[in-house]
Design a protein around this motif. Structure first.
Motif, PDB file in Angstrom:
ATOM      1  N   ARG A  70       0.825  -1.212   0.000  1.00  0.00           N
ATOM      2  CA  ARG A  70       0.000   0.000   0.000  1.00  0.00           C
ATOM      3  C   ARG A  70       0.858   1.261   0.000  1.00  0.00           C
ATOM      4  N   LYS A  71       2.087   1.122   0.436  1.00  0.00           N
ATOM      5  CA  LYS A  71       2.995   2.264   0.308  1.00  0.00           C
ATOM      6  C   LYS A  71       3.370   2.445  -1.150  1.00  0.00           C
ATOM      7  N   MET A  95      -3.506   5.562  -2.771  1.00  0.00           N
ATOM      8  CA  MET A  95      -4.889   5.680  -3.219  1.00  0.00           C
ATOM      9  C   MET A  95      -5.498   7.009  -2.772  1.00  0.00           C
ATOM     10  N   PHE A 129      -9.218   8.888  -2.502  1.00  0.00           N
ATOM     11  CA  PHE A 129     -10.613   8.450  -2.491  1.00  0.00           C
ATOM     12  C   PHE A 129     -11.539   9.491  -3.100  1.00  0.00           C
ATOM     13  N   LYS A 149     -14.360  10.747  -1.863  1.00  0.00           N
ATOM     14  CA  LYS A 149     -14.686  11.808  -0.916  1.00  0.00           C
ATOM     15  C   LYS A 149     -13.383  12.159  -0.208  1.00  0.00           C
ATOM     16  N   ASN A 184     -10.856  12.863   2.443  1.00  0.00           N
ATOM     17  CA  ASN A 184     -10.935  12.380   3.822  1.00  0.00           C
ATOM     18  C   ASN A 184      -9.687  12.731   4.624  1.00  0.00           C
ATOM     19  N   PRO A 185      -9.440  14.041   4.791  1.00  0.00           N
ATOM     20  CA  PRO A 185      -8.282  14.408   5.610  1.00  0.00           C
ATOM     21  C   PRO A 185      -8.512  14.021   7.067  1.00  0.00           C
ATOM     22  N   PHE A 186      -7.420  13.757   7.783  1.00  0.00           N
ATOM     23  CA  PHE A 186      -7.533  13.493   9.217  1.00  0.00           C
ATOM     24  C   PHE A 186      -7.843  14.801   9.937  1.00  0.00           C
ATOM     25  N   LYS A 208      -6.461  16.620  11.778  1.00  0.00           N
ATOM     26  CA  LYS A 208      -5.191  17.122  12.293  1.00  0.00           C
ATOM     27  C   LYS A 208      -4.820  18.349  11.478  1.00  0.00           C
ATOM     28  N   TYR A 226       1.890  12.454   8.021  1.00  0.00           N
ATOM     29  CA  TYR A 226       1.428  11.195   8.601  1.00  0.00           C
ATOM     30  C   TYR A 226       2.143   9.978   8.013  1.00  0.00           C
ATOM     31  N   ARG A 263       5.889   9.816   8.798  1.00  0.00           N
ATOM     32  CA  ARG A 263       6.057   9.509  10.223  1.00  0.00           C
ATOM     33  C   ARG A 263       5.878   8.023  10.502  1.00  0.00           C
ATOM     34  N   ILE A 264       4.810   7.418   9.964  1.00  0.00           N
ATOM     35  CA  ILE A 264       4.636   5.991  10.248  1.00  0.00           C
ATOM     36  C   ILE A 264       5.714   5.163   9.575  1.00  0.00           C
ATOM     37  N   ARG A 305      -0.877  14.067   0.564  1.00  0.00           N
ATOM     38  CA  ARG A 305      -0.656  13.083   1.623  1.00  0.00           C
ATOM     39  C   ARG A 305      -0.231  11.743   1.016  1.00  0.00           C
ATOM     40  N   THR A 306      -0.879  11.408  -0.096  1.00  0.00           N
ATOM     41  CA  THR A 306      -0.516  10.161  -0.763  1.00  0.00           C
ATOM     42  C   THR A 306       0.890  10.248  -1.365  1.00  0.00           C
ATOM     43  N   VAL A 326       4.203   9.702   0.697  1.00  0.00           N
ATOM     44  CA  VAL A 326       4.688   8.349   1.001  1.00  0.00           C
ATOM     45  C   VAL A 326       5.612   7.857  -0.111  1.00  0.00           C
TER      46      VAL A 326
END
Ligand code: ATP
Ligand code: MG
Lengths: 302, 382, 252
Positions: free
Chosen positions: C85-86, C90, C92, C94, C96-98, C100, C108, C111-112, C161-162, C165
Motif C-alpha cells: 500500500r505504500k 490511493m 478516495f 470523498k 478524507n483528511p484526518f 489534524k 502522517y 512519520r509511520i 498526503r498520498t 509516502v
C-alpha cells in the motif's frame, strides 16, 4: 358521530394517562432534588467540605469522605478505563461483527452490567481479599496480615469491575463514529492496523473515552454496596496514604449516619448536607457526560 | 540513511520497481498489540467466570461438610473392622478414638434430625455447617445466636414482596411514560423527559434510599396509616424509582425501533395516533418491553442500599405489604461486615450471593435471547 | 517498449456469492494516466481497490486469477500488504483528511515510516504539497486544521498526503466528482503533471475528463472489461458497439 366522539375520548384518556405517567416521574425527580437541596443547602460551607468530622461525627465536616471518594474513583478509573477502552477497540476494530467471540464478549459485558453491585462486593472479598491478598501475605510477608484485609486498593479494583461495562459501551459508541474513510485513508498510506488505531481511531474518539470515564466515575462515586466489605470504613481519623489503608466515602457516610448513628436527629443536617454533596457531584458528572455524548452523536449525524 | 538505501536500490532497479513488496515483515508491535487487545477483551468473560467461581467457592464449605458427613457415615459403617481404621491414621491412639467418638456423636445427632438437630451447637465448624445446611430451607433467619439458624425462606419471600411492589409501581409508570415519549410527545417535552430520566439513572441508590428513609416513609405513612414506618411498601416504591430509568430507556428504545412503515401503514388506514400507538406500536414492541421489565426486576432484586435503608430489615414472613422485610441483598450487605471470615454464617451469605447471581444471570439471559429470537422472527416473518 | 506496471490475467472477484468482476485481463503501462470508465456499479471501484488490496478490509471478498504489479502477484502469500500500500497509493472519491493540522496530514505517512527528523519531514511535506499544487495556498497556515480547507483544497491535500509516502502507483477513485469546475481543472492539471513520476489509474464518470487527461482508457460494463485502448481510439473509433453507445451517451 358518537362513535368518533367515543374514540376521541379514549384517545384523550390514553394520551392523558401516559402524559401523567411521564409528569409523575419528572415530579418525583424534582421533589427528590428539591427536598435534598433545601435540606442540605444551609449545611454546605467551605468549612463543611474541608474539615474532619468531630464529636463522634455529630459535628464537623466531611472532608475525609470527599477525599476518599475522589481517591476511590481515581484508582478505579486508572484500572477500568484502559481495560474498557481496549475491550471496545477489540469489539469494533478486530472482532468480526457477528463472530461468536464478539457475541460472547458483548453478552458478557451486558451481563456484567446487570450483576447486582453487592455481588461485586462479594467477589472483591472472595477474590481480591481472601484469594489474592491472603496469598500475597503468605508468600511475601510471611503470613503477616496486610493485603488480606479490606483496603482502598481492593475497593477501587472491585469498583473498576463494576464500571467496566459503562466504559466499554461508551467507548464503543464513540469508536463507531470515527468514519470508515479515515481508517481506509490511513491504511492506504501504508499504515498498519495498530498504527491506524493509535493515530487515527483513538484520537478521533477521545471525547467518547472521556464520556465513558465520567460516567464510570459518576457511577463509582455513588455506589456503596461493592465496597461495604472491601475497604470502606465507618470512621478513620487519618486520610488514606497507602493502598492498604481503609477509607471513608460519601455514600457510606450517608448510610452509616442515617442507620447506625446513635443520634439520627442531631446529625440530620450533616446527613442532608452529605447527600446534597454526593448528589451534586454525580449530577455535575452526568451532565457533562450527557453534553459530551450529545456532541458525539451530533458529529455522527453530520 | 534511508535516502541512501533508496538510492542504492534505485541503481539496481529491476523489474520489481523501487519498492520491494515480497519480503513479508514481521512487526512485533503489531503482533503484540493484537495479542494484548484480544487478551484484554476476554477479560469481561474471565471476570464473569471468576465471579461465578469465587462467589461459589466461598459458599462451598457448607456443601463440602455435607460430603464430610457422608464420609463419616461410611466410616461408621466400617467401624466393625476397627483395625483398618486404625491402620490408616498415624495419629496416637487416644486422639484417634476421641475423634471417632466425636464423629459418631455427630452423625447420630443428625440422624434423628428433628428440630433437636439444631441444638448440636458445640461450636465446631462441622456441627455448625451441618445444621446450617439443614436449616437453610426453613423460615427462621437467626444467624447470630447460641443456635444459629439460616432459614432463607423469609428472605426470599421478602425479596419477592419488595420486587413485586416495585414492579407494580415502576413498570406501568415507566412504560406509559415511554409510550408517551415515543408516540405523543412533542420535541420540547421530549427534551425535558429524556434528560430527566437520564438524571434519575445517575442518582446513587444511597441517595434514593436516603430520600425514602427520611421523607417518603413519613409521607406514605401519613397517607396509608400503617404501623411500621419502614416496610416493604416504602422499600418497593423507592426501588421502583431506581428501576424506572432502566425500564423507560429500554422500552423507549423498543418503541422507537418499530419500523416507520408499521406506523405509516396504520395511519394510512385511518387509525388515529393513539390507536396506532396502542394497537400497532405497543404490541410490536412487546419483546423489548418484556426485556425491560426483566432487567428492571434484576435491578430491584439485587438492590442493596435502598433495601438496607428503607425496608425495615426484619425477617418476617407474611404477605402484608406494610410489614418490614429483609431482602437477600440487604442481608449480605448488613451482615457480611460483621461475620468471621470462613465461618458458617459467612458461607451462607455467599450462598445467598450465589443465588442472587444466578437469578440475575438467568433474567439477563432470558431478556437477551428471548428478545433477539422474537425480533429475528419478526424481521424474517415480514 | 513501454514497461508494464500492472498486469491482470483472468481475474474474478466475488462479494460473497455475487460476481462483481468477471474475467478481467489488462496491462497498464508505467508512467501513464489510465482512465476507467463505465456505468455505475460496473465494478470500477472494486477493481481499483483490488490493486492495493483495500478489498481485504471487506468481509466475504474472494479473488481468483492473477494481479501482477511489476511482475509480482500481489495476492501471493509472501506479499507484505502494508508495503504494497505504500507502493500503490490511493486517493478516495470523498476527500478524507484526518482531523489534524495540514502539516500533520501530509507528515502522517512519512512519520509511520519512521521519519523523525524534523528537517527531513519539513522537506517531504513541502515537496508533496508543491507536487499536489497546493503549496502556495497553504504554506502560511500549515498548522491550521485541515478541516478548514475547501473541498478542492482538501482533495489536493489528500493527494499530497498520498504523494508524501512516495508511491509508484497512484489510484484515484473519482477524485474530482465532488468538486466545483475550478477545483476540478486544477486537479486535472495536477494529474497530467504527476504522470512524469507516477503511474496513475483514475476512475471517472466524466467523459471529457477522461478524454482530456488520460493516455489510455478502459471501458467496464457489468463487471467485464469491454474495451481497453488508447484514449484517442476509444473516443473516436471504438471497436465495440457498447463502448460507442456509452461514450456517445446513447446508453441503456
Ligand atoms: N462491499 C460490497 N459488498 C457487496 N457488494 C458490493 C460491495 N461493494 C460493491 N459491491 C457491488 O459490486 C458491484 C460493483 O461495485 P463498484 O462500487 O465497484 O462499482 P463502480 O463501478 O465503482 O460504481 P460507481 O460508478 O457507482 O462508483 C456493484 O454491483 C456493487 O453493488
Ligand atoms: Mg465507484
Amino acid at each position: 358521530m358518537i362513535k368518533s366522539f367515543k374514540r376521541n375520548i379514549k384517545g384523550i384518556l390514553i394520551e392523558g394517562m401516559t402524559l401523567s405517567a411521564a409528569l409523575l416521574i419528572i415530579a418525583i425527580v424534582v421533589v427528590m432534588v428539591t427536598v435534598i437541596v433545601i435540606g442540605g443547602k444551609d449545611q454546605i460551607s467551605w468549612e463543611f467540605l474541608t474539615s474532619f468530622p468531630e464529636d463522634g461525627m455529630t459535628k464537623g465536616g466531611i472532608f475525609p469522605a470527599i477525599y476518599g471518594t475522589a481517591l476511590l474513583v481515581i484508582i478505579m478509573s486508572v484500572a477500568a478505563v484502559p481495560f474498557g477502552t481496549i475491550t471496545a477497540i477489540y469489539l469494533t476494530e478486530y472482532a468480526k461483527e457477528n463472530s461468536i467471540i464478539a457475541k460472547t464478549i458483548r453478552f458478557a459485558v451486558r451481563t456484567l452490567a446487570v450483576i447486582p453491585s453487592i455481588i461485586y462486593g462479594l467477589f472483591g472479598l472472595g477474590f481480591f481479599i481472601k484469594f489474592v491478598g491472603t496469598n500475597v501475605d503468605n508468600t511475601f510477608l510471611g503470613g503477616h496480615l496486610k493485603w488480606g484485609q479490606p483496603n482502598i486498593l481492593w475497593a477501587s479494583l472491585t469498583m473498576a469491575l463494576l464500571t467496566l461495562p459503562v466504559v466499554i459501551v461508551s467507548v464503543e459508541e464513540a469508536l463507531k463514529t470515527v468514519p470508515r474513510d479515515l481508517r481506509a485513508a490511513s491504511l492506504a498510506l501504508g499504515a498498519t492496523k495498530w498504527q491506524t488505531i493509535w493515530k487515527v481511531v483513538i484520537p478521533g474518539s477521545i471525547s467518547g473515552i472521556m464520556t465513558g470515564t465520567i460516567l464510570a466515575v459518576s457511577r463509582g462515586a455513588g455506589e456503596v454496596a461493592p465496597i461495604l466489605f472491601t475497604g470502606v470504613a465507618y470512621y478513620v481519623a487519618t486520610l488514606p496514604t497507602s493502598f492498604s489503608d481503609q477509607f471513608m466515602v460519601l455514600g457510606y457516610h450517608i448510610y452509616v449516619m442515617t442507620t447506625q448513628s446513635a443520634n439520627v436527629d442531631k446529625t440530620m443536617p450533616i446527613q442532608f448536607g452529605t447527600t446534597l454533596v454526593l448528589l451534586a457531584l454525580t449530577f455535575i458528572l452526568n451532565i457533562s457526560a450527557i453534553i459530551l455524548r450529545y456532541r458525539i452523536r451530533k458529529k455522527k449525524t453530520d | 540513511m534511508t535516502k541512501k538505501t533508496k538510492k542504492a536500490k534505485q541503481s539496481e532497479l529491476t523489474d520489481s520497481g523501487l519498492i520491494d513488496i515480497t519480503k513479508k515483515k514481521f512487526r512485533w508491535s503489531e503482533y503484540l498489540a493484537e495479542k494484548i487487545i484480544k487478551g484484554t477483551a476476554f477479560l469481561s468473560i474471565t471476570i464473569i467466570v471468576l465471579i461465578f467461581f469465587f462467589v461459589f467457592r466461598e459458599s462451598m464449605p457448607i456443601f463440602s461438610t455435607a460430603k464430610a458427613t457422608a464420609k463419616t457415615e461410611a466410616a461408621m459403617e466400617n467401624q466393625a473392622e476397627q483395625e483398618t481404621y486404625g491402620d490408616v491414621t498415624d495419629k496416637p491412639k487416644v486422639e484417634d478414638t476421641q475423634e471417632t467418638y466425636g464423629e459418631v456423636k455427630d452423625v447420630s445427632a443428625t440422624a434423628d434430625s428433628t428440630s433437636e438437630a439444631y441444638s448440636v451447637s458445640a461450636g465446631s465448624g462441622f456441627d455448625d455447617n451441618q445444621t446450617a445446611l439443614k436449616s437453610i430451607l426453613t423460615k427462621d433467619w437467626v444467624p447470630v445466636s447460641q443456635k444459629p439458624r439460616y432459614g432463607i425462606f423469609s428472605l426470599i419471600i421478602g425479596t419477592f414482596k419488595v420486587t413485586i411492589i416495585s414492579m407494580l409501581f415502576a413498570a406501568p409508570l415507566a412504560i406509559m411514560a415511554a409510550l408517551y415519549t415515543a408516540s405523543f410527545a412533542g420535541k420540547r417535552l421530549k427534551e425535558i423527559i429524556k434528560p430527566t430520566i437520564e438524571m434519575l439513572a445517575g442518582f446513587p441508590s444511597v441517595v434514593i434510599g436516603f430520600f425514602a428513609l427520611m421523607v417518603m416513609a413519613t409521607f406514605l405513612q401519613e397517607i396509608f396509616h400503617y404501623d411500621t414506618r419502614l416496610n416493604s411498601f416504602v422499600g418497593g416504591i423507592a426501588m421502583g424509582i431506581a428501576a424506572i430509568p432502566i425500564i423507560f430507556t429500554i422500552t423507549e428504545d423498543a418503541l422507537t425501533a418499530v419500523p416507520k412503515t408499521f406506523k405509516e401503514a396504520s395511519l394510512a388506514l385511518g387509525a388515529s395516533k393513539w390507536q396506532t400507538a396502542f394497537f400497532v406500536i405497543l404490541p410490536a414492541a412487546t419483546p423489548g418491553i418484556f426485556a425491560a421489565v426483566l432487567l428492571g426486576i434484576g435491578r430491584v432484586f439485587g438492590e442493596t442500599m435502598i433495601a438496607l435503608m428503607a425496608t425495615g430489615n426484619a425477617a418476617q414472613m407474611d404477605l402484608n405489604p406494610f410489614t418490614s422485610v429483609r431482602t437477600l441483598a440487604a442481608t449480605i450487605g448488613a451482615e457480611m461486615a460483621e461475620v468471621v471470615f470462613g465461618d458458617t454464617h459467612y458461607n451462607v451469605l455467599f450462598l445467598i450471593g450465589s443465588l442472587l447471581f444466578i437469578f440475575t444471570f438467568i433474567l439477563n439471559a432470558i431478556a437477551e435471547f428471548y428478545v433477539k429470537g422474537k425480533l429475528m422472527k419478526r424481521i424474517q416473518g415480514k | 517498449m513501454i514497461h508494464e506496471k500492472i498486469h491482470t490475467e483472468n481475474m474474478f472477484l466475488h462479494y460473497g456469492s455475487k460476481l462483481a468482476l468477471n474475467d478481467i485481463s489488462i496491462q497498464i503501462p508505467e508512467k501513464k494516466v489510465t482512465a476507467f470508465i463505465g456505468p455505475s456499479g460496473c465494478g470500477k471501484s472494486t477493481f481499483l481497490r483490488s490493486l492495493n488490496r483495500m478489498n481485504d478490509l471487506i468481509d466475504g471478498v474472494k479473488i481468483e486469477g492473477k494481479i501482477l504489479i511489476d511482475g509480482i502477484n500481489i495476492y501471493d502469500n509472501n506479499i507484505d500488504v502494508v508495503t504494497l500500500r505504500k507502493k500503490v497509493g490511493m486517493v478516495f472519491q470523498k476527500s478524507n483528511p484526518f482531523a489534524k493540522s495540514i502539516y500533520e496530514n501530509v507528515a502522517y505517512g512519512p512519520r509511520i515510516n519512521g521519519v523523525k527528523d524534523k528537517k527531513q519531514l519539513d522537506e517531504i511535506v513541502e515537496t508533496a504539497l508543491q507536487n499536489a499544487a497546493i503549496w502556495t495556498e497553504v504554506k502560511d497556515r500549515l498548522g491550521d486544521s485541515a478541516m478548514g480547507l475547501s473541498g478542492g483544497q482538501q482533495q489536493r491535500l489528500c493527494i499530497a498526503r498520498t504523494l508524501a509516502v512516495n508511491p509508484e502507483i497512484v489510484l484515484m477513485d473519482e477524485p474530482a466528482s465532488a468538486l466545483d469546475p475550478l477545483s476540478t481543472s486544477k486537479i486535472e492539471e495536477l494529474i497530467v503533471q504527476l504522470k512524469e513520476k507516477y503511474t496513475i489509474v483514475i476512475v471517472t464518470h466524466n467523459m471529457q475528463q477522461a478524454a482530456r487527461i488520460s493516455d489510455l482508457t478502459a471501458f467496464f460494463y457489468l463487471g467485464e472489461l469491454i474495451e481497453f485502448d488508447k484514449t484517442k481510439k476509444i473516443f473516436t473509433n471504438p471497436d465495440k458497439k457498447q463502448t460507442e453507445d456509452y461514450i456517445t451517451g446513447r446508453f441503456g
